[in-house]
Design an enzyme around this catalytic site. Structure first.
Site, PDB file in Angstrom:
ATOM      1  N   SER A 267       0.786  -1.216   0.000  1.00 38.17           N
ATOM      2  CA  SER A 267       0.000   0.000   0.000  1.00 38.17           C
ATOM      3  C   SER A 267       0.825   1.276   0.000  1.00 38.17           C
ATOM      4  CB  SER A 267      -0.977  -0.024   1.168  1.00 38.17           C
ATOM      5  OG  SER A 267      -1.954  -1.004   0.941  1.00 38.17           O
TER       6      SER A 267
ATOM      7  N   GLU B 187       9.789   5.289 -10.446  1.00 35.84           N
ATOM      8  CA  GLU B 187       9.353   5.832 -11.734  1.00 35.84           C
ATOM      9  C   GLU B 187       9.755   7.293 -11.931  1.00 35.84           C
ATOM     10  OE1 GLU B 187       5.207   5.044 -12.390  1.00 35.84           O
ATOM     11  OE2 GLU B 187       5.447   2.877 -12.189  1.00 35.84           O
TER      12      GLU B 187
ATOM     13  N   LYS C 243      -1.092  -4.099  -3.227  1.00 38.74           N
ATOM     14  CA  LYS C 243      -2.286  -3.518  -2.616  1.00 38.74           C
ATOM     15  C   LYS C 243      -2.540  -2.175  -3.283  1.00 38.74           C
ATOM     16  CE  LYS C 243      -5.404  -2.139   0.186  1.00 38.74           C
ATOM     17  NZ  LYS C 243      -5.424  -0.838  -0.469  1.00 38.74           N
TER      18      LYS C 243
END
Length: 464
Positions: free
Chosen positions: A290, A301, A315
């Site tokens: 999460s 990224e 998640k």
């Protein structure tokens, strides 16, 4: 809004939590419908005709829990008051208690760890003590949650814990202490070799961003030129806190995470800055979930930060909570979250840049935590743990199937001899402790994931 929470594991019954609300709710959505009439009829029958008297609270709590279970979403859940309080305390970074972590083992309710400077530590409780009494009441056969409820209580109140200690078999040791508010930091730091700083984040709680900011500053003052961010085992936490943490590393204005609600509306959350040009390596595993995945994905990224370890939990949904006046809480999914590149990692997880597994033996339980003694000709799962531990320690054990054979006995005798213990070939509490001490030394040098991350961090630092 108190913040977005992302918890992926069962202890938090997690999710990306967009806020914590507390209110009384009055809602009458079509109560004349056949479905609602069926509910009212079932409630009335059970309330008035069931052969034993059941409280309104029990029946209605069961109805709410039934609704959440019917959805089939593990992150939509109903917490009764005690569980709701524990959930909230975990995310606040502080709680009232005695400062122990307990677990249900084959020995009973066993203390796994004792927090520093806690009432339990001051009183003398130790890891592997097995709770047998709370305030004189036997807890034998009780569920973990029931024992936890007995141990909990108001701040400043006294509680007496009776334990069986492996090193003192046959006696119930009593320890009395006062419950206190315990603050548990979510961030720990230390310097490694070669100007590499190490930061572990255990949960993304309310104060974690502040702790990260301070920890990063402290490490850089100590000369850190590269950073290992250890998110292994982190179940997540508040989404807005994850954004704040990412903002310490990612330049202002860069996209960190996107959320998409049931109407397909997308909300984009960007870095608040200031960012930091220190090279970072992230450690993650199958329990990184999460909010911890949001942080990992954004760093990877946006800044090209390498991810080391194993695939993360996966998640990818967002939750809100509704608190009620009786102390209970409803947690429900309201959106999914996407990485900066628009990927939805739900049930897939993040793929590590550098896949690295830990040795299989790191998950073995301590021998002291098992039911003792162990001796020749026994055939149990516990003996199998012992044999695997002995093999990891390079003792020539012929088998690991759980049968205590002559080679297992010889290895035990070798350890007893080197530890100055009676050479019996039987694993008692003192022998188990000697085995565990050797095994802990092995584990301290077995973190292959950290070793890889450290090597990468040094390479990144030297290439700047």
């Amino acid at each position: 809004m108190a913040g977005t929470l992302v918890l992926g594991l069962v202890i938090g019954a997690g999710g990306t939590l967009l806020g914590l609300k507390i209110a009384d709710v009055s809602l009458v959505p079509g109560t004349g419908s056949p479905a609602f009439q069926k509910f009212f009829s079932a409630y009335e029958i059970l309330h008035t005709k069931y052969f034993e008297h059941e409280s309104d609270t029990k029946l209605l709590n069961g109805a709410v829990a039934g609704m959440t279970n019917s959805i089939g979403d593990p992150f939509t859940d109903y917490f009764p008051p005690v569980a709701a309080s524990q959930f909230t305390q975990m995310l606040s970074g502080s709680f009232v208690g005695i400062g122990v972590e307990i677990e249900q083992t084959q020995n009973g309710i066993e203390i796994q760890s004792v927090m520093p400077n806690s009432p339990a530590k001051t009183a003398g409780l130790k890891p592997h003590d097995v709770m047998v009494q709370v305030n004189g009441k036997s807890v034998k056969g009780m569920a973990l949650q029931s024992v936890s409820n007995l141990v909990m209580g108001p701040e400043g109140s006294s509680v007496t814990i009776g334990v069986n200690r492996p090193s003192d078999p046959g006696h119930v040791l009593q320890f009395t202490m006062k419950r206190a508010r315990i603050t548990q930091p979510s961030v720990t730091t230390r310097m490694l070799s070669g100007k590499v700083g190490y930061m572990q984040i255990s949960v993304v709680a309310q104060n974690t961003a502040t702790e990260v900011n301070q920890g990063l500053a402290d490490l850089q003052k100590q000369g850190a030129k590269a950073l290992i961010l250890d998110l292994r085992g982190n179940p997540g936490g508040y989404l807005n806190v994850a954004v704040d943490i990412a903002s310490d590393f990612i330049p202002k204005g860069k996209l960190i995470v996107q959320t998409q609600n049931r109407n397909q509306q997308i909300d984009k959350l960007t870095s608040k800055g200031p960012g930091n040009n220190i090279p970072v390596v992230v450690l993650m595993d199958e329990n990184t979930a999460s909010a911890a995945e949001i942080l990992s994905a954004a760093l990877n990224e946006d800044d090209g930060v390498p991810l080391v370890g194993t695939r993360s939990f996966g998640k990818g949904t967002v939750q809100e909570t509704q608190g009620y006046s009786d102390g209970s809480t409803l947690k429900y999914t309201v959106a999914k979250w996407l990485t900066p590149n628009g990927s939805w990692i739900n049930k897939k997880g993040l793929t590590p840049t550098y896949p690295v597994n830990l040795p299989s033996y790191v998950s073995l339980p301590s021998i002291s935590s098992q039911k003792l003694p162990l001796e020749e000709n026994q055939n149990t799962k516990t003996v199998a743990y012992l044999q695997q531990t002995l093999q990891a320690l390079k003792y020539p054990v012929d088998r690991t199937d759980g049968y205590f054979d002559a080679s297992t006995k010889q290895a035990v005798m070798d350890i007893q001899k080197s530890a100055g213990l009676p050479i019996t070939g039987i694993v008692d509490a003192k022998t188990a402790a000697a085995i565990d001490t050797r095994f802990q030394s092995l584990l301290a040098n077995s973190d292959t994931q950290l070793k890889k991350a450290e090597a990468l961090a040094k390479t990144l630092e030297s290439s700047q």
